[in-house]
Scaffold this active site. Sequence first.
Site, PDB file in Angstrom:
ATOM      1  CG  ASN A  37       5.448  17.481  36.126  1.00  0.00           C
ATOM      2  OD1 ASN A  37       4.956  16.434  35.712  1.00  0.00           O
ATOM      3  ND2 ASN A  37       6.312  17.518  37.121  1.00  0.00           N
ATOM      4  CG  HIS A 122      17.621  18.620  43.008  1.00  0.00           C
ATOM      5  ND1 HIS A 122      16.404  18.349  42.450  1.00  0.00           N
ATOM      6  CD2 HIS A 122      17.886  19.912  42.675  1.00  0.00           C
ATOM      7  CE1 HIS A 122      15.949  19.411  41.807  1.00  0.00           C
ATOM      8  NE2 HIS A 122      16.841  20.376  41.923  1.00  0.00           N
ATOM      9  NE  ARG A 147      16.044  21.100  45.673  1.00  0.00           N
ATOM     10  CZ  ARG A 147      14.831  20.754  45.207  1.00  0.00           C
ATOM     11  NH1 ARG A 147      14.050  21.673  44.667  1.00  0.00           N
ATOM     12  NH2 ARG A 147      14.420  19.508  45.251  1.00  0.00           N
ATOM     13  CE1 TYR A 159       9.457  19.488  45.207  1.00  0.00           C
ATOM     14  CE2 TYR A 159      10.879  20.538  46.827  1.00  0.00           C
ATOM     15  CZ  TYR A 159      10.546  20.270  45.513  1.00  0.00           C
ATOM     16  OH  TYR A 159      11.333  20.768  44.503  1.00  0.00           O
ATOM     17  CG  ASP A 211      12.162  24.649  46.321  1.00  0.00           C
ATOM     18  OD1 ASP A 211      11.338  25.462  46.770  1.00  0.00           O
ATOM     19  OD2 ASP A 211      12.090  24.152  45.176  1.00  0.00           O
ATOM     20  CG  HIS A 213       7.978  23.000  46.494  1.00  0.00           C
ATOM     21  ND1 HIS A 213       6.830  22.406  46.055  1.00  0.00           N
ATOM     22  CD2 HIS A 213       8.812  23.012  45.440  1.00  0.00           C
ATOM     23  CE1 HIS A 213       6.953  22.057  44.790  1.00  0.00           C
ATOM     24  NE2 HIS A 213       8.155  22.423  44.388  1.00  0.00           N
ATOM     25  CD  GLU A 237      13.589  26.982  44.267  1.00  0.00           C
ATOM     26  OE1 GLU A 237      14.724  26.515  44.429  1.00  0.00           O
ATOM     27  OE2 GLU A 237      12.790  26.542  43.425  1.00  0.00           O
ATOM     28  CD  GLU A 263       9.610  25.923  41.159  1.00  0.00           C
ATOM     29  OE1 GLU A 263      10.832  25.909  41.378  1.00  0.00           O
ATOM     30  OE2 GLU A 263       8.860  24.991  41.439  1.00  0.00           O
ATOM     31  NE  ARG A 284      14.314  28.514  41.306  1.00  0.00           N
ATOM     32  CZ  ARG A 284      14.778  27.457  40.641  1.00  0.00           C
ATOM     33  NH1 ARG A 284      15.775  27.577  39.796  1.00  0.00           N
ATOM     34  NH2 ARG A 284      14.233  26.277  40.822  1.00  0.00           N
ATOM     35  CG  HIS A 313      11.990  25.525  37.293  1.00  0.00           C
ATOM     36  ND1 HIS A 313      10.711  25.171  36.925  1.00  0.00           N
ATOM     37  CD2 HIS A 313      12.294  24.776  38.373  1.00  0.00           C
ATOM     38  CE1 HIS A 313      10.247  24.250  37.759  1.00  0.00           C
ATOM     39  NE2 HIS A 313      11.190  23.984  38.646  1.00  0.00           N
ATOM     40  CG  ASP A 317       9.048  19.073  35.982  1.00  0.00           C
ATOM     41  OD1 ASP A 317       9.681  18.717  36.989  1.00  0.00           O
ATOM     42  OD2 ASP A 317       8.505  20.176  35.871  1.00  0.00           O
ATOM     43  CD  GLU A 340      16.014  23.120  39.774  1.00  0.00           C
ATOM     44  OE1 GLU A 340      15.236  23.869  39.151  1.00  0.00           O
ATOM     45  OE2 GLU A 340      15.662  22.420  40.732  1.00  0.00           O
ATOM     46  CD1 TRP A 403       3.424  18.541  47.135  1.00  0.00           C
ATOM     47  CD2 TRP A 403       3.991  19.403  45.162  1.00  0.00           C
ATOM     48  NE1 TRP A 403       4.455  17.775  46.626  1.00  0.00           N
ATOM     49  CE2 TRP A 403       4.824  18.303  45.424  1.00  0.00           C
ATOM     50  CE3 TRP A 403       4.178  20.126  43.973  1.00  0.00           C
ATOM     51  CZ2 TRP A 403       5.827  17.886  44.545  1.00  0.00           C
ATOM     52  CZ3 TRP A 403       5.158  19.715  43.105  1.00  0.00           C
ATOM     53  CH2 TRP A 403       5.973  18.595  43.389  1.00  0.00           C
TER      54      TRP A 403
HETATM   55  C1  GCO Z   1      12.479  22.953  41.559  1.00  0.00           C
HETATM   56  C2  GCO Z   1      10.991  22.771  41.555  1.00  0.00           C
HETATM   57  C3  GCO Z   1      10.519  21.430  41.089  1.00  0.00           C
HETATM   58  C4  GCO Z   1       9.005  21.457  40.906  1.00  0.00           C
HETATM   59  C5  GCO Z   1       8.582  20.678  39.687  1.00  0.00           C
HETATM   60  C6  GCO Z   1       7.086  20.682  39.491  1.00  0.00           C
HETATM   61  O1  GCO Z   1      12.918  23.851  42.267  1.00  0.00           O
HETATM   62  O2  GCO Z   1      13.150  22.247  40.810  1.00  0.00           O
HETATM   63  O3  GCO Z   1      10.430  23.186  42.755  1.00  0.00           O
HETATM   64  O4  GCO Z   1      10.938  20.459  41.984  1.00  0.00           O
HETATM   65  O5  GCO Z   1       8.381  20.940  42.024  1.00  0.00           O
HETATM   66  O6  GCO Z   1       9.228  21.209  38.594  1.00  0.00           O
HETATM   67  O7  GCO Z   1       6.763  20.126  38.265  1.00  0.00           O
HETATM   68 MG    MG Z   2      11.550  25.001  43.231  1.00  0.00          MG
END
Ligand code: GCO
Ligand code: MG
Length: 403
Positions: A37, A122, A147, A159, A211, A213, A237, A263, A284, A313, A317, A340, A403
């Site tokens: 991605n 989600h 989530r 996010y 998450d 992140h 996460e 991930e 993940r 994961h 994407d 997920e 991010w």
């Molecule tokens: C998740 C991930 C995604 C990522 C994304 C980036 O837990 O699913 O954090 O939300 O941000 O896959 O390309």
């Molecule tokens: Mg994640």
Amino acid sequence: MKIVDARVVLTSPGRNFVTLRVETDEGVTGLGDATLNGRELAVVGYLRDHVVPLLLGTDPHRIEDTWQSLYRGAYWRRGPVTMAAIAAVDVALWDIKAKVAGLPLYQLLGGASRERVRTYGHASGRDLPELFDSIRARLAEGYPAIRVQTGVPGLERVYGVHHLSAGHGVTPDGARPVVEDWDTGAYLRSLPGVFDAVRQEFGPELVLLHDAHHRLTPIQAARLGKDLEPYDLFWLEDCTPAENQDGLRLVRRHTTTPLAIGEVFNTVFDYQTLVGEQLIDYVRSAVTHFGGVSPLRKLFDFAAQHQIKSAIHGPEDISPVGMAAAIHLDLAIHNFGIQEYAGHTALTHEVFPHAYTFTDGYLHPGEAPGLGIELDEELASAHPYEPAYLPINRLQDGTIHDW
Ligand code: GCO
Ligand code: MG
């Protein structure tokens, strides 16, 4: 049997996907996902210019040898671009082998260890009423685990929150990353209250995840894990950026909230400390970013020795090809945890017709030989690549943050 052609298909039925199609002299073809991605074209070039020429004329049944040749032969090991490219080859070759055997891939991985694959979806909201509606919508779709992401007081774009985030993927003008905001203090103060409210509304049994992140330092993550303990999360996460593996020792010492990480990892070496010292509870990694089914299977076996479970994961994407590969592995391995499943647009399902099913919150890979996935190249070509970046994140004084 010989590989006679391999080509990369780039399409954007809502977001960009990179797919490798491998063709053999016996007419059997295989598909693999190489979507990275926001950096898709780097993998396209890596595959088309450097990998495809090496595949032509080779025996598609020699999956392990091909994998090792691409990994060791490049000299420049690891990294997301390399490992996404190798993943696409690995998965396409497993697809071919399983088709030749006339079996769904999971049968070649040892057969089913369970009847179906539990997923999580989600839910998000700017505020509690919006979040509760979103949780109810996921429950109505059948998701057995959810989530939860929410807005943070004082922040405009966050996010994981549907109405606030830039959407992690296609940016509106495609030219520059959208900027989101962050304030760790405000987040740490507000999140426990959100989970308290969710527990009061939905009761103690609903399986809840969150998450972070990659946004916290180890000591902040330790505090958050502790503060969330009363709400019995399935996991927290990516609580802290994963490059700093030693930091997880500190987090672990302070909280019994289960932890999930990986991930953005590409190889088993990224997990040596985390799995070897049992600092996390779920791994993940995606098939697509970890070099394929072959190495991910080995990671799960390593994790099993430490009572750590899988949690592949599965955001939007990861293409349906990567998702299909994941579901076969999920069904076969013993130490499966959860999958997920963010789902895909209706058009994406049309571009990638698949045998896997999502019913009452559970996935099944289906019984079609191979991965059970196709690519409609005509439809794909009607939806060409669109330049897109992931968002970036800045603190309120303008400092760039994770991010
Ligand atoms: C998740 C991930 C995604 C990522 C994304 C980036 O837990 O699913 O954090 O939300 O941000 O896959 O390309
Ligand atoms: Mg994640």
